[in-house]
Design an enzyme around this catalytic site. Structure first.
Site, PDB file in Angstrom:
ATOM      1  N   LYS A 216       0.683  -1.200  -0.023  1.00  6.83           N
ATOM      2  CA  LYS A 216      -0.116   0.079   0.028  1.00  6.83           C
ATOM      3  C   LYS A 216       0.850   1.147  -0.121  1.00  6.83           C
ATOM      4  CE  LYS A 216      -4.457  -1.810   1.469  1.00  6.83           C
ATOM      5  NZ  LYS A 216      -5.361  -2.301   2.445  1.00  6.83           N
ATOM      6  N   ARG A 256      -3.081  -9.936   4.804  1.00  2.91           N
ATOM      7  CA  ARG A 256      -3.807 -10.157   3.768  1.00  2.91           C
ATOM      8  C   ARG A 256      -2.593  -9.769   2.577  1.00  2.91           C
ATOM      9  NH1 ARG A 256      -6.276  -7.374  -0.161  1.00  2.91           N
ATOM     10  NH2 ARG A 256      -7.803  -8.320  -1.549  1.00  2.91           N
TER      11      ARG A 256
END
Length: 282
Positions: A216, A256
């Site tokens: 991210k 995840r």
């Protein structure tokens, strides 16, 4: 977690993006056959379960229509479940979740926490499957405008509690709910870092925790340093594994991730260190 296998450590959820436009690997697994192979490869590399999604939730992403999302997701879920994998479906639509569960999905991962589709909570309650409730403030197209906090940790905890209570009031078994702080969703880099630093604060909600930091923007900002250019998403896997290790040590139920091997190693090392620490305290 009721309804899923028990792992003796933080689990690793591998990402299968059946999309042409995901920020990290859009287009690589858009074909059904390639997506299925990728899911199998993720498990071979150490994933405990795979999360199949057919709609990008990157900042600014437009929504796809329901029929297209179904076309992308259901065949992949069906084939991976038939192969014996533990499959999660990543969707904000109750109709997609329902069809995926019918095809063999055992977990519904809704980044809106039931907020995008009023039919989602009743569907999950009726199906009796585990449900990931993520912190969410609105659709991807404008979520960056919602990244305003006076106390990001306190506000995320409070808003997650409200979503959790709505799900339970709607009939979802609280023992089947996982919470996710929503790193990168309506959050700037400093917000994400504060949440990772304070994962322990989420424990007061009393539910298992999913941490989804993989590749991210906040990791790119950290790696770029002052004035530098963030590395490409696929060059953030070592940084992702660092967060996976931190999350595992903080007691996360699962992480995840897109690249599995490094995080699978990280959570196993974290578990070994925890065991050694416990043994040393006896």
């Amino acid at each position: 977690m009721a309804g899923l296998p028990e792992w003796d450590r933080c689990a690793v959820m591998g990402v299968v993006n059946v999309t042409p436009d995901s920020f990290s690997d859009g287009g690589q697994w858009f074909d059904t056959e390639l997506a299925v192979k990728h899911g199998l490869d993720l498990v071979a590399a150490g994933a405990d379960l795979v999360d199949v999604g057919g709609e990008s939730t990157r900042p600014g992403a437009p929504r796809v229509d329901e029929a297209e999302e179904l076309r992308r997701v259901v065949p992949v879920v069906r084939e991976l479940a038939a192969a014996g994998l533990v499959v999660s479906v990543d969707t904000m639509r109750a109709a997609v979740a329902e069809r995926a569960v019918e095809a063999g999905a055992r977990l519904v991962n809704d980044v809106s926490g039931g907020g995008a589709d009023p039919a989602m909570v009743p569907m999950v309650a009726a199906a009796g499957v585990p449900f990931v409730v993520m912190h969410w403030r609105g659709q991807s197209i404008d979520m960056n405008n919602r990244a305003v906090y006076a106390d990001v940790v306190g506000e995320v905890v409070a808003e997650l509690r409200a979503s959790l209570e709505r799900a339970v009031a709607g009939g979802v078994d609280p023992e089947r709910i996982v919470i996710d702080p929503g790193l990168g969703f309506a959050k700037d880099a400093e917000h994400d870092l504060a949440l990772v630093a304070r994962l322990s604060a989420l424990r007061e909600l009393g539910r298992p925790l999913l941490v989804a930091a993989s590749r991210k923007r906040f990791l790119g900002r950290v790696l770029a340093g002052d004035g530098g250019s963030p590395p490409r998403a696929r060059e953030r896997d070592a940084a992702t594994a660092a967060v996976s290790a931190i999350a595992a040590r903080e007691g996360a139920w699962a992480v995840r991730v897109h690249e599995v091997r490094a995080s699978a190693d990280a959570v196993r090392v974290a578990r070994a260190i925890e065991a050694a620490d416990t043994a040393g305290a006896v």
